[in-house]
Design a protein around this motif. Structure first.
Motif, PDB file in Angstrom:
ATOM      1  N   VAL A  21      -3.803   8.863  -1.768  1.00 52.95           N
ATOM      2  CA  VAL A  21      -3.202  10.149  -2.090  1.00 52.95           C
ATOM      3  C   VAL A  21      -3.617  11.158  -1.034  1.00 52.95           C
ATOM      4  O   VAL A  21      -4.806  11.335  -0.767  1.00 52.95           O
ATOM      5  N   LEU A  22      -2.626  11.785  -0.420  1.00 52.67           N
ATOM      6  CA  LEU A  22      -2.899  12.792   0.605  1.00 52.67           C
ATOM      7  C   LEU A  22      -2.587  14.168   0.048  1.00 52.67           C
ATOM      8  O   LEU A  22      -1.636  14.338  -0.718  1.00 52.67           O
ATOM      9  N   ASP A  23      -3.390  15.154   0.429  1.00 49.32           N
ATOM     10  CA  ASP A  23      -3.047  16.541   0.138  1.00 49.32           C
ATOM     11  C   ASP A  23      -3.604  17.406   1.262  1.00 49.32           C
ATOM     12  O   ASP A  23      -4.779  17.289   1.610  1.00 49.32           O
ATOM     13  N   PHE A  24      -2.762  18.245   1.815  1.00 45.46           N
ATOM     14  CA  PHE A  24      -3.154  19.094   2.952  1.00 45.46           C
ATOM     15  C   PHE A  24      -3.838  18.283   4.055  1.00 45.46           C
ATOM     16  O   PHE A  24      -4.840  18.705   4.626  1.00 45.46           O
ATOM     17  N   GLY A  25      -3.299  17.090   4.312  1.00 44.64           N
ATOM     18  CA  GLY A  25      -3.801  16.295   5.437  1.00 44.64           C
ATOM     19  C   GLY A  25      -5.089  15.547   5.161  1.00 44.64           C
ATOM     20  O   GLY A  25      -5.660  14.959   6.066  1.00 44.64           O
ATOM     21  N   GLU A  26      -5.573  15.598   3.923  1.00 41.74           N
ATOM     22  CA  GLU A  26      -6.805  14.875   3.626  1.00 41.74           C
ATOM     23  C   GLU A  26      -6.567  13.841   2.527  1.00 41.74           C
ATOM     24  O   GLU A  26      -5.738  14.054   1.641  1.00 41.74           O
ATOM     25  N   VAL A  27      -7.306  12.738   2.601  1.00 43.32           N
ATOM     26  CA  VAL A  27      -7.218  11.743   1.533  1.00 43.32           C
ATOM     27  C   VAL A  27      -8.045  12.255   0.360  1.00 43.32           C
ATOM     28  O   VAL A  27      -9.244  12.484   0.492  1.00 43.32           O
ATOM     29  N   ILE A  28      -7.369  12.502  -0.771  1.00 41.01           N
ATOM     30  CA  ILE A  28      -8.136  13.029  -1.915  1.00 41.01           C
ATOM     31  C   ILE A  28      -8.397  11.959  -2.948  1.00 41.01           C
ATOM     32  O   ILE A  28      -9.121  12.186  -3.918  1.00 41.01           O
ATOM     33  N   GLY A  29      -7.807  10.793  -2.771  1.00 43.09           N
ATOM     34  CA  GLY A  29      -8.098   9.736  -3.722  1.00 43.09           C
ATOM     35  C   GLY A  29      -7.496   8.436  -3.263  1.00 43.09           C
ATOM     36  O   GLY A  29      -6.525   8.421  -2.515  1.00 43.09           O
ATOM     37  N   SER A  30      -8.111   7.330  -3.661  1.00 41.72           N
ATOM     38  CA  SER A  30      -7.531   6.038  -3.319  1.00 41.72           C
ATOM     39  C   SER A  30      -7.979   5.008  -4.333  1.00 41.72           C
ATOM     40  O   SER A  30      -8.890   5.257  -5.128  1.00 41.72           O
ATOM     41  N   GLY A  31      -7.305   3.864  -4.309  1.00 43.38           N
ATOM     42  CA  GLY A  31      -7.628   2.810  -5.266  1.00 43.38           C
ATOM     43  C   GLY A  31      -6.360   2.252  -5.870  1.00 43.38           C
ATOM     44  O   GLY A  31      -5.265   2.509  -5.363  1.00 43.38           O
ATOM     45  N   ASP A  32      -6.484   1.490  -6.966  1.00 43.67           N
ATOM     46  CA  ASP A  32      -5.262   0.984  -7.588  1.00 43.67           C
ATOM     47  C   ASP A  32      -4.677   2.067  -8.503  1.00 43.67           C
ATOM     48  O   ASP A  32      -5.221   3.166  -8.622  1.00 43.67           O
ATOM     49  N   ALA A  33      -3.561   1.745  -9.135  1.00 45.42           N
ATOM     50  CA  ALA A  33      -2.798   2.753  -9.869  1.00 45.42           C
ATOM     51  C   ALA A  33      -3.638   3.471 -10.928  1.00 45.42           C
ATOM     52  O   ALA A  33      -3.595   4.691 -11.046  1.00 45.42           O
ATOM     53  N   GLU A  34      -4.433   2.718 -11.676  1.00 48.48           N
ATOM     54  CA  GLU A  34      -5.215   3.324 -12.745  1.00 48.48           C
ATOM     55  C   GLU A  34      -6.259   4.292 -12.218  1.00 48.48           C
ATOM     56  O   GLU A  34      -6.429   5.398 -12.721  1.00 48.48           O
ATOM     57  N   VAL A  42      -6.561  14.198  -7.916  1.00 48.93           N
ATOM     58  CA  VAL A  42      -5.141  13.878  -7.805  1.00 48.93           C
ATOM     59  C   VAL A  42      -4.352  14.630  -8.863  1.00 48.93           C
ATOM     60  O   VAL A  42      -3.301  15.206  -8.589  1.00 48.93           O
ATOM     61  N   ILE A  43      -4.890  14.646 -10.070  1.00 50.26           N
ATOM     62  CA  ILE A  43      -4.213  15.370 -11.150  1.00 50.26           C
ATOM     63  C   ILE A  43      -4.089  16.839 -10.790  1.00 50.26           C
ATOM     64  O   ILE A  43      -3.043  17.459 -10.975  1.00 50.26           O
ATOM     65  N   GLU A  44      -5.128  17.362 -10.204  1.00 47.23           N
ATOM     66  CA  GLU A  44      -5.110  18.770  -9.825  1.00 47.23           C
ATOM     67  C   GLU A  44      -4.030  19.030  -8.771  1.00 47.23           C
ATOM     68  O   GLU A  44      -3.276  19.993  -8.842  1.00 47.23           O
ATOM     69  N   THR A 101       0.855  -1.177   0.000  1.00 47.30           N
ATOM     70  CA  THR A 101       0.000   0.000   0.000  1.00 47.30           C
ATOM     71  C   THR A 101       0.896   1.233   0.000  1.00 47.30           C
ATOM     72  O   THR A 101       1.775   1.344   0.840  1.00 47.30           O
ATOM     73  N   SER A 102       0.676   2.116  -0.966  1.00 44.27           N
ATOM     74  CA  SER A 102       1.518   3.310  -1.032  1.00 44.27           C
ATOM     75  C   SER A 102       0.741   4.532  -0.588  1.00 44.27           C
ATOM     76  O   SER A 102      -0.473   4.620  -0.786  1.00 44.27           O
TER      77      SER A 102
END
Lengths: 364, 253
Positions: free
Chosen positions: B224-237, B245-247, B32-33
Motif C-alpha cells: 500500500v502506497l500513500d504519498f510515495g511511501e509504503v505504509i503497509g504490506s502483507g497478504d490481504a488480511e 491503511v484504513i486511515e 503482487t498488487s
C-alpha cells in the motif's frame, strides 16, 4: 486452400505463409502483371514527343524520391523539408565524381548502375547523419533541423569551387549493350531504366512494410513510448527512417543527374523540397500507392500551370509576374485543399474505388 | 526463482517527492498488487521498474541484474513486460500488427531478407505469427484480429494492451489498472485472464488496481502506497487490518 485460386472470393488460407502473399488470387496477380507490361510495351506503339517523355521520366524519378519521403513522413511521422537536398546529394555524388575523373570515364559511362547504387548509399549516409537530431527533436523543431540541412546543402554547392559553384557539371552519355545511348533514344532508355528501378524499389518498400523494419516505423509514429516498452529503440528507428529516405533520394538524384546529363544546383532547392512534400501529401501519406499518384498528379498539374502561364502571358503581356507566380501558388493551394478535404490523399480515392468495384453492381 | 527487488527507491521531480524510500520484494510466481489513493505514486513506481523513469536514489534489481539505469527496451529484453494505464496502443494498426510489434526482438532477420521477403524473413514472420495467434486465442481477441485498434471499444482495447504485453513472452508482467473503466463482466474476464497468466503461463504479475474487492480477492501479496511511501504490506488480511491503511483510505474518525 480453395481449389480455385483464380476467382476465390473469400479467405481460404490454411497456413500463415499463404496469408503473407501480396496477391491473394491469381487474377489479382495477372491484372497487375498486365498493367505492368502495358507500361513496358506502349513505347513500341505510341511515339511521344521528347517534351512529354521528359515529363514521364521526371514523374518516375519523383516516384523513387517520394518512396523515401513517404517512409519518413507518412510511415515514420517525421517531417522532413530537406528531401531535395538528399536527392541533390545523390546527383552530386555522380556529377562531382564525373568532374574529378572526367565525364567520359568508364566508371561514369559504363558503370552507371554501380554509380546509382553508390549514390543511394551516399544519400543513406547523409540521411543517417541528418536523422540524428530526430533522436531528440520532434514536429516543428525537426522541421527546422531538416530545413537547415537544405540550407547548408544549397550554400555548400553554391560556394565551393569543387561543385563548380552550383553551375552545371556535365555527366557523359551512358553505354548500354548496343553501345552509347544516343540523343534520340536518351529519354526512352532512361524511361525503361527508371521503370525497372521503380518496380524493384516498390517491391522493396512493400516488403519492408510487412516486416519488423516497416512496423517499427509505424510504431514510432503512433506511440514512441509504447514502442520503447515493446523492445525497440525508438531513436534508432527514426534515424533508420532517415537513412532509408536518403537512400531512395540518392538513387533518384543519381538518375536525375544522368537524365539531365549533369547537375546544377537549381534542381535541388527548397522549392523542390516543398514539391516533394506536396507529392507525398497529395498522393496519400502512409500509403504505398500514394507514391505513384502524388508525383503524377503534381507533375501534370505543373505542366498544366505552365500552359496556363504561357496562355496568360500571351493575353496579358504586362502580367508576366502573375504568370510566374502561378506555379508556386498552385502547389500551396493544392496542399492546403488536400489537407483540408482529403488528408489521406488520392490513395484514399483509389481505395474507395477498389472497394466499390469489388461489390459492383451490388450495393452491399 | 526470479524475483524483483526494489530497495530504498526515491524519485523526486524538483521539490515533489513522488516516491520516497520505497522497498518492495516481489516473489516469483505470485500476484503482487500495489494499491493506494490517487497520486500515491503507484504508476511512478511502475515507471521506475520499466525504465521510463530512473530513480533519484535507490536500486532496482531483477534476478541480481541491476535495472536502475536501464531504458525501457532493455527492461523488456530482460523479460519484464508492461501494460499501460492510459492505452498506449498503436492506434493506426490492426490488433494483429500491434501484437506482431511486440515480437520485434524475436524477428531475427536482416534488412536484405526483409527487402526481398524471401527465405528467412518469411519463415520467421510465419513462426512469430503462430505465437501471436496463441495469445489472440488466450485473450479471446479472434473477432478483432484484423480490425484497427483505434476503432475498438475501450474494454477490448484494454485486453489488447494486456495481450500485447503478454506477446513479449515475459517472465514478469506489470499491469497498470487493467480493469479501470470496465463493466462487471469485462472485469470478471480480466480477473480470469490474470489468474491464467499466473497459473498457466507461470508469469509473475504486478498489478496496480483501484478496485479493492478484486485486489483483496486475487493478490498473494499487497503493498500500500500513500504519498510515495509504503505504509503497509502483507497478504490481504494483514493489509485490511493495518490501521495506517484504513486511515489512508477512510480517514481518521
Amino acid at each position: 486452400m480453395s481449389a480455385n485460386r483464380w476467382f476465390a472470393t473469400g479467405n481460404y488460407f490454411t497456413t500463415y505463409r499463404e496469408e503473407q502473399r501480396i496477391f491473394s488470387t491469381h487474377l489479382d496477380r495477372l491484372v497487375f502483371c498486365l498493367f505492368l507490361t502495358a507500361f513496358f510495351v506502349w513505347p513500341f506503339f505510341i511515339d511521344l514527343s521528347t517534351k512529354y517523355m521528359l515529363v514521364l521520366d521526371n514523374i518516375l524519378i519523383a516516384v523513387i524520391a517520394v518512396y523515401g519521403l513517404n517512409l519518413v513522413l507518412g510511415f515514420g511521422g517525421l517531417i522532413s523539408v530537406g528531401h531535395a537536398a538528399f536527392v541533390g546529394v545523390g546527383a552530386y555524388t555522380v556529377a562531382s565524381l564525373a568532374g574529378v575523373i572526367g565525364e567520359q570515364h568508364m566508371l561514369i559511362t559504363h558503370g552507371w548502375p554501380l554509380m546509382i547504387i553508390g549514390a543511394g548509399l551516399m544519400g543513406a549516409i547523409f540521411g543517417l547523419i541528418v536523422g540524428l537530431p530526430a533522436l531528440r527533436l520532434r514536429h516543428l523543431y525537426l522541421l527546422m533541423a531538416t530545413l537547415s540541412f537544405q540550407m547548408i546543402f544549397e550554400w555548400t554547392i553554391g560556394f565551393l569551387n569543387f561543385f563548380n559553384q552550383g553551375q552545371f557539371i556535365y555527366v557523359g552519355r551512358v553505354h548500354w549493350l548496343t553501345g552509347e545511348v544516343g540523343r534520340n533514344e536518351h529519354y526512352l532508355f532512361w524511361y525503361y531504366v527508371l521503370l525497372v528501378t521503380v518496380v524493384i524499389c516498390g517491391f522493396g518498400v512493400r516488403n519492408l512494410l510487412r516486416t519488423r523494419y516497416g512496423r517499427s516505423l509505424v510504431a514510432v509514429r503512433d506511440n514512441d513510448r509504447a514502442a520503447d516498452a515493446m523492445g525497440m529503440h525508438p531513436g534508432l528507428a527514426k534515424v533508420f527512417a532517415f537513412g532509408l529516405a536518403g537512400f531512395f533520394a540518392g538513387i533518384a538524384g543519381a538518375m536525375q543527374a544522368y537524365l539531365d546529363r549533369g547537375a546544377g544546383f537549381e534542381t535541388f532547392t527548397l522549392h523542390e523540397s516543398i514539391q516533394y512534400l506536396a507529392m507525398t501529401i497529395v498522393g496519400g501519406m502512409g500509403q504505398l500507392t500514394g507514391c505513384f499518384f502524388g508525383p503524377a498528379a503534381i507533375e501534370i498539374l505543373d505542366l498544366q500551370m505552365e500552359h496556363l502561364a504561357e496562355w496568360a502571358g500571351h493575353i496579358l503581356p504586362s502580367a508576366l509576374d502573375l504568370a510566374t507566380g502561378l506555379r508556386p501558388l498552385s502547389f500551396g493551394l493544392v496542399i492546403v485543399l488536400f489537407l483540408m478535404f482529403e488528408p489521406r490523399g488520392i490513395a484514399n480515392w483509389w481505395r474507395i474505388l477498389r472497394t466499390y468495384l469489388k461489390l459492383w453492381p451490388f450495393r452491399y | 526463482m526470479p524475483n524483483l527487488k526494489v530497495s530504498d527507491v526515491t524519485l523526486t521531480f524538483g521539490g515533489l517527492h513522488a516516491l520516497s524510500g520505497v522497498n518492495m520484494d516481489v516473489k516469483a510466481g505470485l500476484i503482487t498488487s500495489i494499491i493506494g489513493p490517487n497520486g500515491a505514486g503507484k504508476t511512478s513506481l511502475l515507471n521506475c521498474i520499466s525504465g521510463f523513469y530512473h530513480p533519484t536514489s535507490g536500486e532496482i534489481h531483477y534476478n541480481g541484474q541491476r535495472l536502475t539505469k536501464s531504458s525501457p527496451h532493455q527492461v523488456s529484453k530482460i523479460g519484464i513486460a508492461r501494460a499501460f494505464q492510459n492505452l498506449e496502443l498503436f492506434r493506426g494498426l490492426s490488433v494483429l500488427d500491434n501484437l506482431m510489434l511486440a515480437r520485434h526482438q524475436n524477428l531475427s532477420y536482416g534488412l536484405l531478407h526483409a527487402l526481398a521477403f524471401f527465405g528467412k524473413a518469411s519463415r520467421v514472420e510465419a513462426e512469430n505469427r503462430e505465437h501471436v495467434e496463441k495469445i489472440i486465442d488466450f485473450m479471446e481477441l479472434e473477432a478483432y484480429r484484423k480490425q484497427t485498434v483505434g476503432n475498438l471499444s475501450y474494454g477490448v482495447q484494454k485486453s489488447v494492451e494486456v495481450a500485447r504485453a503478454l506477446t513479449l513472452a515475459p517472465q514478469m508482467i506489470l499491469l497498470d489498472e487493467p480493469m479501470a473503466g470496465m463493466n462487471i463482466e469485462e472485469k470478471e474476464d480480466m480477473v480470469r485472464f490474470i489468474f491464467d497468466i499466473k497459473n498457466e503461463w507461470e508469469i509473475t504479475v504486478i498489478l496496480v488496481e483501484h478496485d479493492l474487492g478484486v485486489v483483496m480477492d486475487i493478490s498473494d501479496q499487497i503493498y500500500v502506497l500513500d504519498f510515495g511511501e509504503v505504509i503497509g504490506s502483507g497478504d490481504a488480511e494483514q493489509v485490511a487490518s493495518n490501521p495506517k491503511v484504513i486511515e489512508a483510505y477512510i480517514g481518521e474518525e
